[in-house]
Design a protein around this motif. Structure first.
Motif, PDB file in Angstrom:
ATOM      1  N   GLY A  67       0.755  -1.122   0.091  1.00 56.77           N
ATOM      2  CA  GLY A  67      -0.146  -0.104  -0.014  1.00 56.77           C
ATOM      3  C   GLY A  67       0.964   1.158   0.063  1.00 56.77           C
ATOM      4  O   GLY A  67       2.124   1.246  -0.083  1.00 56.77           O
ATOM      5  N   LYS A  68      -0.105   2.333  -0.141  1.00 57.45           N
ATOM      6  CA  LYS A  68       0.825   3.645  -0.032  1.00 57.45           C
ATOM      7  C   LYS A  68       0.074   4.819   0.763  1.00 57.45           C
ATOM      8  O   LYS A  68      -1.182   4.517   0.913  1.00 57.45           O
ATOM      9  N   PHE A  69       0.700   5.713   1.124  1.00 57.94           N
ATOM     10  CA  PHE A  69      -0.040   6.683   1.671  1.00 57.94           C
ATOM     11  C   PHE A  69       0.703   7.884   1.804  1.00 57.94           C
ATOM     12  O   PHE A  69       2.179   8.229   1.514  1.00 57.94           O
ATOM     13  N   VAL A  70       0.166   9.234   2.210  1.00 58.15           N
ATOM     14  CA  VAL A  70       0.830  10.569   1.953  1.00 58.15           C
ATOM     15  C   VAL A  70       1.102  11.008   3.515  1.00 58.15           C
ATOM     16  O   VAL A  70       0.108  10.945   4.342  1.00 58.15           O
ATOM     17  N   SER A  71       2.196  11.613   3.658  1.00 58.28           N
ATOM     18  CA  SER A  71       2.357  11.723   5.210  1.00 58.28           C
ATOM     19  C   SER A  71       3.117  13.399   4.867  1.00 58.28           C
ATOM     20  O   SER A  71       3.875  13.599   4.084  1.00 58.28           O
ATOM     21  N   GLU A  72       2.613  14.215   5.904  1.00 62.92           N
ATOM     22  CA  GLU A  72       3.292  15.532   5.844  1.00 62.92           C
ATOM     23  C   GLU A  72       4.231  15.718   6.792  1.00 62.92           C
ATOM     24  O   GLU A  72       4.113  14.825   7.980  1.00 62.92           O
ATOM     25  N   HIS A  82       5.493   4.307  -0.083  1.00 62.01           N
ATOM     26  CA  HIS A  82       5.103   3.082  -0.974  1.00 62.01           C
ATOM     27  C   HIS A  82       5.842   2.007  -0.038  1.00 62.01           C
ATOM     28  O   HIS A  82       6.974   1.991   0.177  1.00 62.01           O
ATOM     29  N   VAL A  83       5.020   1.193   0.179  1.00 62.78           N
ATOM     30  CA  VAL A  83       5.464   0.137   1.223  1.00 62.78           C
ATOM     31  C   VAL A  83       5.007  -1.510   0.812  1.00 62.78           C
ATOM     32  O   VAL A  83       4.031  -1.458  -0.022  1.00 62.78           O
ATOM     33  N   TYR A  84       6.401  -2.077   0.594  1.00 60.19           N
ATOM     34  CA  TYR A  84       6.425  -3.455   0.195  1.00 60.19           C
ATOM     35  C   TYR A  84       6.482  -4.595   1.122  1.00 60.19           C
ATOM     36  O   TYR A  84       7.267  -4.148   2.041  1.00 60.19           O
ATOM     37  N   LEU A 122       2.502   5.013   9.367  1.00 64.76           N
ATOM     38  CA  LEU A 122       2.968   3.502   9.173  1.00 64.76           C
ATOM     39  C   LEU A 122       2.585   2.452  10.099  1.00 64.76           C
ATOM     40  O   LEU A 122       2.432   1.057   9.883  1.00 64.76           O
ATOM     41  N   GLY A 123       2.121   3.051  11.170  1.00 62.80           N
ATOM     42  CA  GLY A 123       1.692   2.111  12.396  1.00 62.80           C
ATOM     43  C   GLY A 123       0.579   1.143  12.027  1.00 62.80           C
ATOM     44  O   GLY A 123       0.619  -0.113  12.199  1.00 62.80           O
ATOM     45  N   GLU A 124      -0.480   1.512  11.602  1.00 59.20           N
ATOM     46  CA  GLU A 124      -1.733   0.681  11.157  1.00 59.20           C
ATOM     47  C   GLU A 124      -1.418  -0.176  10.031  1.00 59.20           C
ATOM     48  O   GLU A 124      -1.726  -1.418  10.020  1.00 59.20           O
ATOM     49  N   MET A 125      -0.506   0.097   9.177  1.00 60.69           N
ATOM     50  CA  MET A 125      -0.220  -0.822   8.064  1.00 60.69           C
ATOM     51  C   MET A 125       0.658  -1.999   8.398  1.00 60.69           C
ATOM     52  O   MET A 125       0.371  -3.104   8.331  1.00 60.69           O
ATOM     53  N   LEU A 126       1.698  -1.452   9.314  1.00 63.19           N
ATOM     54  CA  LEU A 126       2.826  -2.643  10.006  1.00 63.19           C
ATOM     55  C   LEU A 126       1.963  -3.637  10.662  1.00 63.19           C
ATOM     56  O   LEU A 126       2.257  -4.828  10.703  1.00 63.19           O
ATOM     57  N   ALA A 127       0.871  -3.078  11.708  1.00 60.12           N
ATOM     58  CA  ALA A 127       0.114  -4.000  12.389  1.00 60.12           C
ATOM     59  C   ALA A 127      -0.285  -5.152  11.541  1.00 60.12           C
ATOM     60  O   ALA A 127      -0.488  -6.241  11.996  1.00 60.12           O
TER      61      ALA A 127
END
Length: 132
Positions: A67-72, A82-84, A122-127
């Protein structure tokens, strides 16, 4: 907008995180995934592979886009992350340069309760990745 490619090495229900050096401009002394900027003419997947080789000495051999996300960041600066999810690689993860001071395997519970993450999204995706 800058693009960042990150690799989440997964093993036995845990994910490898790297503690960013205290002298880093962005997110010093916080836990993150190894990775870095996507260079001109490079796609995010290629950048993730290159960065894992450069930063922790492993060559990914099997991965999937997570998945991917935008961070300020500081002063409203934004980046696309971009997370793999990487579940096979060659080599043993180790610190190679001074970008990070420590590598550690975290379970989903430890990520949630112990790791100060950078960026925070990043936390929610990693969990979710840790419990797959």
């Amino acid at each position: 907008m800058p693009e960042i490619a990150l690799g989440a090495l997964r093993e036995n229900g845990s994910i490898l995180l790297a503690r960013r050096s205290a002298g880093r401009k962005m997110h010093p002394d916080r836990w993150s995934l190894p990775g870095g900027h996507v260079e001109d003419g490079e796609d995010a997947e290629t950048a993730m592979r290159r960065e894992l080789i450069e930063e922790i000495g492993v060559t990914p051999t099997r991965w999937q886009f997570a998945g991917k996300f935008v961070s300020e960041g500081l002063a409203g600066a934004s980046a696309v992350f971009h997370v793999y999810s990487v579940d096979q690689w060659q080599g043993r993860p180790r610190l190679i340069d001074d970008e990070h001071t420590e590598l550690r395997w975290f379970t989903a519970a430890a990520i949630q309760f112990e790791a100060e993450l950078a960026p925070a999204q990043l936390g929610e995706m990693l969990a979710k990745l840790a419990i797959r």
